[in-house]
Scaffold this motif. Structure first.
Motif, PDB file in Angstrom:
ATOM      1  N   VAL A 179       2.617   6.332  -6.040  1.00 35.51           N
ATOM      2  CA  VAL A 179       2.005   7.539  -5.544  1.00 35.51           C
ATOM      3  C   VAL A 179       2.626   8.326  -6.629  1.00 35.51           C
ATOM      4  O   VAL A 179       2.409   9.842  -7.159  1.00 35.51           O
ATOM      5  CB  VAL A 179       1.742   7.426  -4.425  1.00 35.51           C
ATOM      6  CG1 VAL A 179       1.583   8.927  -3.904  1.00 35.51           C
ATOM      7  CG2 VAL A 179       1.245   6.681  -3.830  1.00 35.51           C
ATOM      8  N   TYR A 184      -3.882   0.405  -8.231  1.00 29.67           N
ATOM      9  CA  TYR A 184      -3.693   1.511  -7.770  1.00 29.67           C
ATOM     10  C   TYR A 184      -4.322   2.362  -8.893  1.00 29.67           C
ATOM     11  O   TYR A 184      -4.393   3.580  -8.355  1.00 29.67           O
ATOM     12  CB  TYR A 184      -1.449   2.288  -7.900  1.00 29.67           C
ATOM     13  CG  TYR A 184      -1.410   2.271  -6.401  1.00 29.67           C
ATOM     14  CD1 TYR A 184      -0.873   0.626  -5.591  1.00 29.67           C
ATOM     15  CD2 TYR A 184      -0.250   3.174  -5.477  1.00 29.67           C
ATOM     16  CE1 TYR A 184      -0.267   0.652  -4.864  1.00 29.67           C
ATOM     17  CE2 TYR A 184       0.252   2.888  -4.929  1.00 29.67           C
ATOM     18  CZ  TYR A 184       0.143   1.401  -4.167  1.00 29.67           C
ATOM     19  OH  TYR A 184       1.694   1.352  -3.382  1.00 29.67           O
ATOM     20  N   SER A 238       1.152   5.010 -13.697  1.00 25.08           N
ATOM     21  CA  SER A 238       0.895   4.072 -12.104  1.00 25.08           C
ATOM     22  C   SER A 238       1.940   2.897 -12.758  1.00 25.08           C
ATOM     23  O   SER A 238       2.787   1.979 -11.295  1.00 25.08           O
ATOM     24  CB  SER A 238      -0.302   3.627 -11.629  1.00 25.08           C
ATOM     25  OG  SER A 238      -0.678   2.530 -12.489  1.00 25.08           O
ATOM     26  N   HIS A 273       0.898  -1.248  -0.239  1.00 20.34           N
ATOM     27  CA  HIS A 273      -0.228  -0.198  -0.508  1.00 20.34           C
ATOM     28  C   HIS A 273       0.636   1.273   0.093  1.00 20.34           C
ATOM     29  O   HIS A 273       1.847   1.367   0.732  1.00 20.34           O
ATOM     30  CB  HIS A 273      -0.829   0.221   1.308  1.00 20.34           C
ATOM     31  CG  HIS A 273      -2.021  -0.757   1.055  1.00 20.34           C
ATOM     32  ND1 HIS A 273      -2.919  -1.256   0.862  1.00 20.34           N
ATOM     33  CD2 HIS A 273      -1.912  -2.682   1.960  1.00 20.34           C
ATOM     34  CE1 HIS A 273      -3.862  -2.510   0.780  1.00 20.34           C
ATOM     35  NE2 HIS A 273      -2.790  -3.022   1.208  1.00 20.34           N
ATOM     36  N   GLN A 274       0.323   2.440  -0.511  1.00 13.90           N
ATOM     37  CA  GLN A 274       1.141   3.311  -0.746  1.00 13.90           C
ATOM     38  C   GLN A 274       2.465   3.544  -1.071  1.00 13.90           C
ATOM     39  O   GLN A 274       3.326   4.277  -0.488  1.00 13.90           O
ATOM     40  CB  GLN A 274       0.956   4.496   0.233  1.00 13.90           C
ATOM     41  CG  GLN A 274      -0.840   4.111   0.351  1.00 13.90           C
ATOM     42  CD  GLN A 274      -1.425   5.227  -0.176  1.00 13.90           C
ATOM     43  OE1 GLN A 274      -2.051   4.683  -0.733  1.00 13.90           O
ATOM     44  NE2 GLN A 274      -1.218   6.829  -0.864  1.00 13.90           N
TER      45      GLN A 274
END
Length: 451
Positions: A83, A296, A332, A77-78
């Motif tokens: 990002v 994402y 992404s 995640h993240q």
């Protein structure tokens, strides 16, 4: 790898207004219609934020994510590189028509084809895995001039018109509106459909069964065989070493296209860029989606062999999507694949599976008679729970509901299917996080679950 494992305090939850969990649930009940569910009894888990292998709600309750959500958050995640790639692209160009040329789209396609086998130089981008399989089947039908697509009963290929009918499990049955689909049984020794007593026997009999299905359907009517390289939702059933090469040989014998679905098992999940790379086989079309950028931004695609791609040099391919190659999705992909390469994330998945997860799960199997079988590779494992180890009778839905509740209560977010725990953490998972999860599994499986 980028180290996100030390963030045990959920940053997004710090200072949040009280009552946001309740507000989230209220809005969800009032306005959100959930997939594959009867709506009235639903009580979805609230997730407000995530980092690495952990997620949390608005109250700061943290969970170790050993589901990777839908087995897709391979990079965790993240991840800051992904990002950053998305935000930089958003500042430059948020959207563009698929008929245009765009640098980010080209860079994403090149990174994908660089990891594909030789002879694959084109990518058709889609919005996800289901429409990737839709378009791969369409390409195979147009290339061969044939109609039928063969796929496994134990399979899942998506929830669009042809993809859901290509799916073998129960979700196909209320949705059978697409024509030209035939199903067959694949190898699965633990629950063999072929009365086999060894992997070699299971493989040989499964291949014989497939050839008889091809012959019975008419060899000149079959356009493609569509297989998940390793069936995922259906049970992470590892194919015998000779099975995929045997299917390839049958395809060559009868002029059939081989489509390998890498939507769930691709891009690091098995410790390889593609799962089929462990089996010395090259398909004609490769479908992918969520693993390529860890979900994402929605994306997917078909990696097309040069022979099939050339068919459409002078002939229009009758397919397209408004968001094919969407710039944010393409950014992404670039960010994710570069980070996975630079940080050794695929290698980490292989090492974790070989040195940490497999021995840990085998130890659990030896300790708990409720575990009938453990199988998998990389960060892609299934633990099959049985009421009786001799008859291999699956545990009930009631038992699985309790297993889920007990795991969640101990701060582990699981992925459960039928009578199985799918142990599928992000590819960035650490040894310490695996040890934490194994301890939780051990504690839950030590309960008197069958009483």
């Amino acid at each position: 790898m980028t180290d996100t494992s030390t963030h045990t305090v959920p940053p997004a939850a710090t200072g949040e207004a009280p009552g946001l969990n309740a507000r989230t649930s209220e809005l969800d009940r009032a306005h959100v219609f959930h997939s594959w569910s009867a709506q009235a009894a639903l009580k979805p888990l609230v997730i407000a934020g995530g980092l690495g292998c952990r997620v949390w709600d608005h109250d700061g309750r943290t969970y170790l994510d050993f589901s990777s959500q839908l087995v897709n958050v391979n990079i965790g995640h993240q991840h800051p590189s992904v990002v950053k790639a998305i935000t930089e692209q958003a500042a430059l160009l948020t959207t563009i028509a698929p008929s245009t040329a765009n640098l980010t789209r080209g860079e994403a396609a090149r990174r994908i084809t660089d990891r594909a086998p030789a002879g694959f130089n084109k990518v058709f981008f889609t919005n996800g895995g289901a429409d990737a399989n839709e378009n791969a089947m369409r390409m195979a039908r147009l290339y061969t001039g044939r109609d039928k697509v063969l796929s496994l009963y134990r399979s899942y290929h998506g929830n669009t018109g042809a993809a859901i009918v290509a799916t073998g499990d129960w979700r196909r049955i209320p949705n059978e509106y697409s024509r030209g689909h035939v199903h067959f049984f694949g190898p699965f020794l633990y629950r063999s459909d072929f009365w086999a007593s060894s992997e070699e026997e299971e493989c040989a009999r499964a291949l014989h069964h497939l050839e008889r299905v091809i012959q019975g359907e008419g060899v000149r009517s079959v356009a493609a065989i569509l297989l998940e390289s390793i069936p995922g939702t259906a049970g992470i059933m590892m194919p015998p070493a000779d099975y995929l090469p045997g299917v390839r040989a049958l395809c060559d014998k009868y002029g059939i296209m081989l489509i390998l679905d890498e939507v769930m098992c691709g891009f690091g999940r098995t410790g390889h860029w593609f799962a089929f790379q462990a089996y010395d086989v090259v398909p004609d079309l490769i479908t992918f989606a969520k693993g390529v950028n860890s979900g994402y931004v929605p994306t997917g695609g078909v990696i097309i062999s040069d022979a099939i791609a050339a068919t459409f040099d002078e002939t229009v391919f009758p397919g397209g999507l408004t968001y094919s190659g969407h710039p944010l999705a393409m950014a992404s992909i670039v960010g994710a694949l570069d980070a996975m390469e630079n940080e050794g994330i695929v290698e980490n998945a292989a090492r974790i599976g070989r040195d940490v997860l497999e021995p840990g799960l085998r130890t659990l199997q030896a300790r708990h008679p409720i575990i009938g079988e453990v199988r998998g590779v990389g960060v892609f494992w299934a633990v099959e729970l049985v009421a009786d180890p001799d008859t291999r009778e699956p545990v009930s839905a009631t038992v699985m509901a309790r297993v889920k509740a007990e795991l969640l209560g101990r701060g582990l977010l699981p992925f459960l299917m039928e009578n199985r725990i799918h142990v599928v953490p992000p590819c960035v998972v650490t040894d310490a996080e695996v040890a934490e999860a194994l301890a939780i599994y051990d504690e839950v499986l030590s309960l008197d679950l069958l009483s």
